[in-house]
Design an enzyme around this catalytic site. Sequence first.
Site, mmCIF file in Angstrom:
data_model
loop_
_atom_site.group_PDB
_atom_site.id
_atom_site.type_symbol
_atom_site.label_atom_id
_atom_site.label_comp_id
_atom_site.label_asym_id
_atom_site.label_seq_id
_atom_site.Cartn_x
_atom_site.Cartn_y
_atom_site.Cartn_z
ATOM 1 N N CYS A 256 -6.070 -11.779 -9.416
ATOM 2 C CA CYS A 256 -6.062 -12.773 -10.494
ATOM 3 C C CYS A 256 -5.779 -14.143 -9.901
ATOM 4 O O CYS A 256 -4.677 -14.685 -10.023
ATOM 5 C CB CYS A 256 -5.012 -12.404 -11.517
ATOM 6 S SG CYS A 256 -5.458 -10.899 -12.334
ATOM 7 N N ARG B 183 -7.136 -14.878 4.851
ATOM 8 C CA ARG B 183 -7.572 -16.003 5.686
ATOM 9 C C ARG B 183 -8.523 -16.988 4.983
ATOM 10 O O ARG B 183 -8.348 -18.194 5.130
ATOM 11 C CB ARG B 183 -8.170 -15.506 7.009
ATOM 12 C CG ARG B 183 -7.163 -14.670 7.832
ATOM 13 C CD ARG B 183 -7.607 -14.444 9.268
ATOM 14 N NE ARG B 183 -7.544 -15.665 10.025
ATOM 15 C CZ ARG B 183 -8.575 -16.414 10.322
ATOM 16 N NH1 ARG B 183 -9.773 -16.045 9.965
ATOM 17 N NH2 ARG B 183 -8.414 -17.527 10.983
ATOM 18 N N TYR C 167 -6.797 -20.508 4.939
ATOM 19 C CA TYR C 167 -7.304 -21.467 5.941
ATOM 20 C C TYR C 167 -8.759 -21.870 5.694
ATOM 21 O O TYR C 167 -9.405 -22.425 6.601
ATOM 22 C CB TYR C 167 -7.270 -20.859 7.354
ATOM 23 C CG TYR C 167 -6.048 -20.082 7.729
ATOM 24 C CD1 TYR C 167 -4.807 -20.691 7.829
ATOM 25 C CD2 TYR C 167 -6.135 -18.722 8.014
ATOM 26 C CE1 TYR C 167 -3.688 -19.966 8.202
ATOM 27 C CE2 TYR C 167 -5.023 -17.986 8.392
ATOM 28 C CZ TYR C 167 -3.800 -18.616 8.476
ATOM 29 O OH TYR C 167 -2.698 -17.898 8.852
HETATM 30 N N1 LLP Z 1 1.680 -16.418 21.285
HETATM 31 C C1 LLP Z 1 2.346 -17.096 20.346
HETATM 32 C C2 LLP Z 1 3.668 -17.621 20.651
HETATM 33 C C3 LLP Z 1 1.777 -17.307 19.084
HETATM 34 O O1 LLP Z 1 2.437 -18.008 18.174
HETATM 35 C C4 LLP Z 1 0.495 -16.771 18.802
HETATM 36 C C5 LLP Z 1 -0.120 -16.962 17.482
HETATM 37 C C6 LLP Z 1 -0.162 -16.045 19.800
HETATM 38 C C7 LLP Z 1 0.460 -15.901 21.041
HETATM 39 C C8 LLP Z 1 -1.509 -15.411 19.599
HETATM 40 O O2 LLP Z 1 -2.479 -16.349 19.335
HETATM 41 P P1 LLP Z 1 -4.023 -15.891 19.246
HETATM 42 O O3 LLP Z 1 -4.454 -15.458 20.614
HETATM 43 O O4 LLP Z 1 -4.085 -14.778 18.271
HETATM 44 O O5 LLP Z 1 -4.709 -17.099 18.761
HETATM 45 N N2 LLP Z 1 -2.510 -16.154 11.013
HETATM 46 C C9 LLP Z 1 -3.330 -17.130 11.687
HETATM 47 C C10 LLP Z 1 -3.036 -17.183 13.169
HETATM 48 C C11 LLP Z 1 -1.608 -17.518 13.465
HETATM 49 C C12 LLP Z 1 -1.337 -17.506 14.943
HETATM 50 C C13 LLP Z 1 0.103 -17.726 15.198
HETATM 51 N N3 LLP Z 1 0.475 -17.585 16.555
HETATM 52 C C14 LLP Z 1 -4.800 -16.811 11.437
HETATM 53 O O6 LLP Z 1 -5.096 -15.848 10.749
HETATM 54 O O7 LLP Z 1 -5.672 -17.569 11.883
#
Ligand code: LLP
Length: 433
Positions: free
Chosen positions: A356, A325, A329
């Site tokens: 690396c 992350r 990001y």
């Molecule tokens: N529902 C759908 C359709 C989604 O695409 C996502 C997240 C969630 C629920 C859950 O969202 P949350 O409550 O976790 O915000 N890898 C990224 C986050 C990608 C989220 C993608 N979709 C990170 O590490 O910030």
Amino acid sequence: MEKIIKNNTLYFDGCDTVELAKRYGTPLYVMSETAIVEKCKEVRDTFLNKYERTRAAYAAKAFLTLSMCKIIEREGLCLDVVSGGELYTAIKANFPAEKIEFNGNNKSQGEIELAVDYQIGRIIVDGLDELKLIESICEEKGKTINILYRITPGVKSDSHDYIVTGKKDSKFGIPLDDEVIYPAIEQAIKSPYVNFMGFHFHVGSQLHNNESHLKALDIALKLIRETKEKYNYVTPELNIGGGFGVNYTEEDSKKPYAYFLDPMMEKINNFSKEINITRPEVVIEPGRSIVAEAGLTLYTVGTIKDIKGIRKYVSVDGGMTDNIRPALYQAKYEGLAANKANDTKTDVVTICGKCCESGDILIRDAKVTELKRGDIFAVFTTGAYGYTMASNYNKNPLPATVLVKEGKSELIVKRQSYDHMIENEIIPESLSL
Ligand code: LLP
């Protein structure tokens, strides 16, 4: 709180983190069951029990293991999966089929077959093309399935560009152009193979502001109204996604679920009265907010490089392989020397990983006590999108995960071995020397 300091040592959910590092090795993901359970309870208290005909489907992509499926089932939540692998994990954990929802912008034939065979609760469909694939699979298997359409509401939310998903220029969802959305709705209503339940949106992730949720909701409600007017069809369900932010650092200002959900429920209730329909069943999909703060990662400090007048690099035995992350990001984290947790923080250092890659930095300019090789360093709030986004870059094995609860610890994911990493590799005849 789950994190306390005793005898100058960091404790997490009653466990001495230095002992955990010794016992299970580092890097180590530590997940607090108490914290996960508390979050699920907050979802129940402020949403599921407060409003009838509601569901919460935990977004598995944030953190998924067989044990996590068990916790989610026990705590009364449903499960949102986005791949055959996540679905398979749920199936292997005997997660109730009807409580599984399947999202994703490019589900394969095999993944849909798995979902239809297991008779999961819902498929969230990303377009007409996918609907046709589902119909042909259901026809062949003599089955039907519940579906929703994921729409692209065309709103921009305030988060990192990679994790906003609701804007029109997006690979997710169905754009709301008349010539695209209406034929799709008509087909879903007519189809003998699917039960059309309604609409789904997800605007983005790590949000501290409810504006984009509310804007997207207006758009979804308009669509519900139009579906009723055009086709005399009342959609029985509405899925408003996840995205509820957490506190990684002091810069974040996490809001309670109610801040997002109460105004949305009020809007949905008023709307339903106004057009004289039964209020649709409302579903949320929280991921990060359930697990992020329930996790921390333990590392062992290795090489320390003090570049005079420039920067002091403190390397740990993990990095972007267990937490991508910061690199992906520019996400910010906080941490602490677990074995000298109360020592005065006199140093400012950069905590970096062992890959690396110059971008393999976990925390820039961390205020820490003076660190030495062998110290245990804890990075906080790593419970979401850490393990699930981990990689074997540089052939680093994936860490173990331990579940802690009131002073007890249990291994829920074994540390990957070197052998495990190469077990799918083959030397073809042509290369054998
Ligand atoms: N529902 C759908 C359709 C989604 O695409 C996502 C997240 C969630 C629920 C859950 O969202 P949350 O409550 O976790 O915000 N890898 C990224 C986050 C990608 C989220 C993608 N979709 C990170 O590490 O910030």
